[in-house]
Design an enzyme around this catalytic site. Structure first.
Site, mmCIF file in Angstrom:
data_model
loop_
_atom_site.group_PDB
_atom_site.id
_atom_site.type_symbol
_atom_site.label_atom_id
_atom_site.label_comp_id
_atom_site.label_asym_id
_atom_site.label_seq_id
_atom_site.Cartn_x
_atom_site.Cartn_y
_atom_site.Cartn_z
ATOM 1 C CB ALA A 66 4.660 15.705 38.233
ATOM 2 N N GLY A 112 1.232 12.161 38.725
ATOM 3 C CA GLY A 112 1.953 11.625 37.578
ATOM 4 C C GLY A 112 2.385 10.179 37.777
ATOM 5 C CD GLU A 135 -2.608 15.071 39.279
ATOM 6 O OE1 GLU A 135 -3.510 14.539 39.962
ATOM 7 O OE2 GLU A 135 -1.799 14.429 38.594
HETATM 8 N N1 DAK Z 1 7.558 16.043 44.256
HETATM 9 C C1 DAK Z 1 8.713 16.403 44.865
HETATM 10 N N2 DAK Z 1 9.131 15.910 46.039
HETATM 11 C C2 DAK Z 1 8.328 15.014 46.644
HETATM 12 C C3 DAK Z 1 7.093 14.606 46.070
HETATM 13 C C4 DAK Z 1 6.726 15.156 44.808
HETATM 14 N N3 DAK Z 1 5.611 14.791 44.163
HETATM 15 N N4 DAK Z 1 6.515 13.703 46.918
HETATM 16 C C5 DAK Z 1 7.352 13.576 47.965
HETATM 17 N N5 DAK Z 1 8.442 14.362 47.796
HETATM 18 C C6 DAK Z 1 9.570 14.511 48.709
HETATM 19 C C7 DAK Z 1 9.178 15.324 49.923
HETATM 20 O O1 DAK Z 1 9.242 16.696 49.649
HETATM 21 C C8 DAK Z 1 10.230 14.870 50.923
HETATM 22 O O2 DAK Z 1 11.440 15.536 50.643
HETATM 23 P P1 DAK Z 1 12.278 16.291 51.810
HETATM 24 O O3 DAK Z 1 11.324 17.227 52.429
HETATM 25 O O4 DAK Z 1 12.678 15.157 52.724
HETATM 26 O O5 DAK Z 1 13.405 16.925 51.084
HETATM 27 C C9 DAK Z 1 10.440 13.400 50.575
HETATM 28 O O6 DAK Z 1 9.942 13.243 49.228
HETATM 29 C C10 DAK Z 1 9.680 12.447 51.471
HETATM 30 O O7 DAK Z 1 8.318 12.841 51.474
HETATM 31 P P2 DAK Z 1 7.499 13.089 52.834
HETATM 32 O O8 DAK Z 1 8.407 13.501 53.930
HETATM 33 O O9 DAK Z 1 6.363 13.997 52.491
HETATM 34 O O10 DAK Z 1 6.965 11.631 53.135
HETATM 35 P P3 DAK Z 1 5.638 11.237 53.926
HETATM 36 O O11 DAK Z 1 5.735 9.776 54.179
HETATM 37 O O12 DAK Z 1 5.431 12.140 55.094
HETATM 38 O O13 DAK Z 1 4.444 11.510 52.896
HETATM 39 C C11 DAK Z 1 3.380 11.456 50.726
HETATM 40 C C12 DAK Z 1 4.356 10.762 51.716
HETATM 41 C C13 DAK Z 1 3.449 10.727 49.395
HETATM 42 C C14 DAK Z 1 1.948 11.355 51.283
HETATM 43 C C15 DAK Z 1 3.775 12.951 50.606
HETATM 44 O O14 DAK Z 1 5.170 13.018 50.261
HETATM 45 C C16 DAK Z 1 3.017 13.672 49.553
HETATM 46 O O15 DAK Z 1 1.854 14.082 49.758
HETATM 47 N N6 DAK Z 1 3.677 13.903 48.409
HETATM 48 C C17 DAK Z 1 3.114 14.680 47.351
HETATM 49 C C18 DAK Z 1 2.050 13.896 46.638
HETATM 50 C C19 DAK Z 1 1.517 14.703 45.505
HETATM 51 O O16 DAK Z 1 0.756 15.647 45.723
HETATM 52 N N7 DAK Z 1 2.065 14.412 44.355
HETATM 53 C C20 DAK Z 1 1.921 15.279 43.202
HETATM 54 C C21 DAK Z 1 0.642 15.050 42.572
HETATM 55 S S1 DAK Z 1 0.417 16.231 41.350
HETATM 56 C C22 DAK Z 1 2.410 18.553 34.703
HETATM 57 C C23 DAK Z 1 1.955 17.305 34.421
HETATM 58 C C24 DAK Z 1 1.574 16.485 35.423
HETATM 59 C C25 DAK Z 1 1.631 16.939 36.706
HETATM 60 C C26 DAK Z 1 2.083 18.195 36.980
HETATM 61 C C27 DAK Z 1 2.472 19.015 36.001
HETATM 62 N N8 DAK Z 1 2.824 19.418 33.688
HETATM 63 C C28 DAK Z 1 2.806 18.898 32.391
HETATM 64 C C29 DAK Z 1 3.335 20.674 33.977
HETATM 65 C C30 DAK Z 1 1.280 16.059 37.743
HETATM 66 C C31 DAK Z 1 1.215 16.539 38.951
HETATM 67 C C32 DAK Z 1 1.221 15.632 40.052
HETATM 68 O O17 DAK Z 1 1.742 14.561 40.006
#
Ligand code: DAK
Length: 260
Positions: A66, A112, A135
């Site tokens: 997400a 997500g 998460e």
């Molecule tokens: N959201 C927003 N932007 C994201 C993102 C995300 N989930 N994942 C990556 N990006 C963006 C990065 O910010 C970066 O943008 P800039 O800084 O260049 O502007 C760009 O994508 C490239 O990412 P990286 O530079 O970080 O790329 P790397 O190869 O270094 O790393 C990575 C790749 C996938 C390991 C890393 O980007 C990462 O850790 N991303 C976050 C993974 C994560 O934690 N995902 C979220 C999981 S929590 C809800 C319901 C469900 C949820 C939430 C709320 N409600 C109902 C309210 C679910 C939550 C989740 O999904």
């Protein structure tokens, strides 16, 4: 040029929906969720679509979660509302699709993103796939069905490990624990998903729909899955597809299912 975040293409009965937000690794913001939900809904009534493939743009990510930047300042009420809306309008809609949905996981499927793949009926991963529910590392828990669907797919013990460690599972480990059905090189992913779709399409569309319904019945509260199966099985005998399927078998020819 279209600003759409979901690119769709239809090839001989197979609809491919590609989440196209490469600058954010295809992260699910409200616009992606809304467009995807609409595309899935529209596909239900389009007779030229029999199977749906869901994938992400580029070679790095299916969906990296997400959109963290979008929900970072939410309060409890907003979080609950968003989870409810997402589950009702997208994730449950995919799972209850009358047409099979295949996730083609082309890289990171986190949070997500993995929940989206879990809502699909089948998952095929590329060798570079990395999957997880991180998460808890952000101080939240999965909110799009992950705490429910992951144990259904991999079992409670493995699901607890994946959720509580917030770690990433690679493609080979994902295959070993049943998280994904198949692993292929990235360059073969689209073809593998298409092959799977075409195997499904040889069968009765009506029976595919009923089989999905019967499998899901077993996971619904207050419903006896075996009784639901008996009822769905009985109903199959009234369909034109059943008549055609049995007739074609007796006449030693390939069936031409009307899908009714
Ligand atoms: N959201 C927003 N932007 C994201 C993102 C995300 N989930 N994942 C990556 N990006 C963006 C990065 O910010 C970066 O943008 P800039 O800084 O260049 O502007 C760009 O994508 C490239 O990412 P990286 O530079 O970080 O790329 P790397 O190869 O270094 O790393 C990575 C790749 C996938 C390991 C890393 O980007 C990462 O850790 N991303 C976050 C993974 C994560 O934690 N995902 C979220 C999981 S929590 C809800 C319901 C469900 C949820 C939430 C709320 N409600 C109902 C309210 C679910 C939550 C989740 O999904």
């Amino acid at each position: 040029m279209s600003d759409s975040l979901i690119h769709s293409s239809i090839n001989a009965g197979v609809l491919t929906l590609t989440i196209t937000r490469p600058e954010a690794l295809n992260a699910l913001n409200a616009a992606v969720i809304s467009e995807l939900a609409e595309a899935i809904e529209n596909a239900q009534t389009q007779p030229d679509i029999q199977v749906i493939i869901l994938t992400g743009s580029g070679e790095k990510a299916f969906v990296a979660g997400a959109d963290i930047k979008e929900f970072a300042n939410f309060n409890a009420k907003q979080g609950k509302q968003l989870a409810q809306h997402g589950q009702d309008h997208l994730f449950n809609r995919i799972e209850r699709s009358t047409k099979p949905v295949i996730a083609a996981i082309n890289g990171f499927a986190l949070g997500g993103g993995l929940e989206l793949a879990l809502a699909c009926h089948v998952r095929i991963a590329s060798e570079n796939a990395r999957m997880g529910l991180p998460e808890v590392s952000l101080g939240a828990i999965p909110g799009y069905g992950g705490t429910q669907r992951l144990p259904q797919v991999v079992g409670k013990g493995k699901a607890f490990e994946i959720i509580l460690t917030a770690g990433m599972v690679n493609a080979a480990d994902g295959l070993a624990c049943g998280l994904v059905n198949q692993v292929v090189p990235l360059e073969s992913l689209a073809e593998a998903a298409d092959n799977m779709a075409r195997k499904m399409m040889k069968n009765s569309p009506r029976a595919l729909q009923t089989a999905i319904q019967a499998v899901l019945a077993g996971y619904e509260e207050g419903i006896n899955g075996f009784e639901a199966e008996i009822s769905c099985f009985g109903a199959s005998f009234e369909t034109e597809d059943f008549k055609e399927g049995t007739r074609a078998f007796i006449e030693k020819r390939k069936p031409q299912f009307p899908g009714k």
